[in-house]
Design a protein around this motif. Structure first.
Motif, PDB file in Angstrom:
ATOM      1  N   UNK A  56       0.833  -1.201   0.000  1.00  0.00           N
ATOM      2  CA  UNK A  56       0.000   0.000   0.000  1.00  0.00           C
ATOM      3  C   UNK A  56       0.870   1.253   0.000  1.00  0.00           C
ATOM      4  N   UNK A  57       1.939   1.238   0.804  1.00  0.00           N
ATOM      5  CA  UNK A  57       2.846   2.391   0.829  1.00  0.00           C
ATOM      6  C   UNK A  57       3.536   2.560  -0.515  1.00  0.00           C
ATOM      7  N   UNK A  58       3.997   1.451  -1.084  1.00  0.00           N
ATOM      8  CA  UNK A  58       4.699   1.522  -2.360  1.00  0.00           C
ATOM      9  C   UNK A  58       3.796   2.041  -3.469  1.00  0.00           C
TER      10      UNK A  58
ATOM     11  N   UNK B  85       2.101   7.076   5.509  1.00  0.00           N
ATOM     12  CA  UNK B  85       0.730   6.721   5.174  1.00  0.00           C
ATOM     13  C   UNK B  85      -0.102   6.667   6.459  1.00  0.00           C
ATOM     14  N   UNK B  86      -1.261   7.276   6.421  1.00  0.00           N
ATOM     15  CA  UNK B  86      -2.137   7.273   7.594  1.00  0.00           C
ATOM     16  C   UNK B  86      -2.879   5.941   7.702  1.00  0.00           C
ATOM     17  N   UNK B  87      -3.129   5.518   8.926  1.00  0.00           N
ATOM     18  CA  UNK B  87      -3.787   4.242   9.172  1.00  0.00           C
ATOM     19  C   UNK B  87      -5.170   4.455   9.783  1.00  0.00           C
TER      20      UNK B  87
ATOM     21  N   UNK C 182     -11.121   8.946  -2.868  1.00  0.00           N
ATOM     22  CA  UNK C 182     -11.912   7.730  -3.021  1.00  0.00           C
ATOM     23  C   UNK C 182     -11.312   6.604  -2.200  1.00  0.00           C
ATOM     24  N   UNK C 183     -12.175   5.744  -1.701  1.00  0.00           N
ATOM     25  CA  UNK C 183     -11.745   4.466  -1.149  1.00  0.00           C
ATOM     26  C   UNK C 183     -11.524   3.503  -2.306  1.00  0.00           C
ATOM     27  N   UNK C 184     -10.450   2.711  -2.223  1.00  0.00           N
ATOM     28  CA  UNK C 184     -10.103   1.782  -3.299  1.00  0.00           C
ATOM     29  C   UNK C 184      -9.808   0.414  -2.706  1.00  0.00           C
ATOM     30  N   UNK C 185      -9.826  -0.606  -3.575  1.00  0.00           N
ATOM     31  CA  UNK C 185      -9.707  -1.972  -3.085  1.00  0.00           C
ATOM     32  C   UNK C 185      -8.461  -2.683  -3.571  1.00  0.00           C
ATOM     33  N   UNK C 186      -7.654  -2.043  -4.427  1.00  0.00           N
ATOM     34  CA  UNK C 186      -6.476  -2.722  -4.972  1.00  0.00           C
ATOM     35  C   UNK C 186      -5.354  -1.721  -5.167  1.00  0.00           C
ATOM     36  N   UNK C 187      -4.096  -2.122  -4.883  1.00  0.00           N
ATOM     37  CA  UNK C 187      -2.981  -1.181  -5.039  1.00  0.00           C
ATOM     38  C   UNK C 187      -2.848  -0.592  -6.438  1.00  0.00           C
ATOM     39  N   UNK C 188      -3.256  -1.336  -7.469  1.00  0.00           N
ATOM     40  CA  UNK C 188      -3.148  -0.812  -8.835  1.00  0.00           C
ATOM     41  C   UNK C 188      -4.079   0.361  -9.077  1.00  0.00           C
TER      42      UNK C 188
END
Length: 305
Positions: A30-32, A74-76, A239-245
């Motif tokens: 997620x950070x990358x 990155x915020x958690x 936006x909320x997202x579900x995949x790193x891509x």
């Protein structure tokens, strides 16, 4: 001068990436990817028999985040289980366990009315006092997944000052489609008015930096870009997202480019020059602009420039 610690300022979050609470080892991905925030999910992404182990993993991840430098990290968030479930005390225990230094905020699912927010707000205030954190340290993101919750977005937004990043998350299947009864399409026309109305409620409630979602087709990045740009045009900031891509696409859609930022600077200069001459409005690149447009340009530069 007061020596009391200050609660962190709320900042725009372009991308909030869901990560299963049982897979905290995915946080480096997620950070990358460049996610502004990660949402460690203890609700739908974790089966009931795995929730205890996932909670332990999530608390360790938060402690590791607390040990890192705050600047630029990155915020958690953690999505806990609903406080209204039959096992509501379990959800309350989750909230108390994760509300600790290193956590940016709580994502609260199945919020139906302002009382849900008030209950969570009180628990978070207790956690802040327990850990010596400033009042309002933890952000709260209520998920509007019921028809009543969507209808009462304004009251939910006004229920606590810590409410942040409020918005409507729509998508194919799931709780919101079942609650509202729409037929989802990639174009999003059937939910456009819903997302716009909830956005207006969030702005009227003075909730900062509203976010929306979701795009569930992992491979369709062109569709994701169109959907993200539509949400940006409505006035959402992330936006909320579900995949790193999905993260780079969404980050780009919600970030003004260098040309837009340069135009903001030129517009401000043109208006200020006109004001110095005693004029209230001026022609700028073919359009009439005035102080209202300059104020919007200053706001854009303050957020992104």
């Amino acid at each position: 001068m007061s020596s009391e610690p200050c609660a962190p300022a709320r900042v725009p979050l372009r991308s909030l990436l869901f990560v299963p609470g049982s897979r905290t080892d995915w946080l480096p991905k997620a950070r990358a990817a460049g996610a502004d925030a990660a949402i460690l999910d203890l609700e739908d992404a974790v089966p009931d028999d795995g929730k205890a182990a996932a909670l332990d993993a999530v608390t360790r991840a938060i402690d590791e985040a607390a040990a890192q430098a705050a600047t630029g990290r990155m915020r958690l968030f953690v999505r806990v289980n609903s406080l209204d479930r039959a096992a509501g005390w379990q959800a309350a225990d989750e909230l108390r366990a994760v509300a600790r230094p290193g956590l940016y905020g709580i994502v609260l699912p199945k919020v139906a009315h302002a009382d849900d927010v008030t209950a969570a707000d009180r628990m978070l205030a207790w956690c802040e006092h327990h850990h010596g954190l400033p009042e309002g340290h933890f952000a709260l993101v209520p998920l509007l997944e019921t028809a009543r919750g969507l209808r009462e977005a304004y009251a939910i937004g006004r229920a606590a000052d810590r409410v942040a990043h409020l918005g409507a998350l729509t998508g194919p299947g799931g709780d919101v489609e079942r609650a509202v009864g729409y037929r989802w399409s990639p174009e999003g026309e059937e939910t456009r008015e819903l997302r716009a109305r909830v956005l207006l409620d969030a702005r009227a409630a003075d909730r900062p930096h509203p976010v929306t979602g979701l795009w569930t087709d992992i491979a369709d990045l062109d569709g994701l870009r169109r959907f993200a740009e539509q949400n940006r045009a409505l006035g959402y900031e992330g936006m909320a997202v579900i995949h790193p891509s999905h993260v780079p696409v969404v980050n780009e859609a919600f970030s003004p480019g260098p040309d837009e930022l340069a135009r903001c600077a030129r517009l401000i200069a043109a208006v200020e020059e006109a004001q110095a001459r005693g004029a209230g409005a001026v022609r700028f690149e073919g359009r009439m602009v005035d102080e209202a447009m300059a104020a919007t340009a200053r706001h854009t530069l303050a957020l992104h420039g």
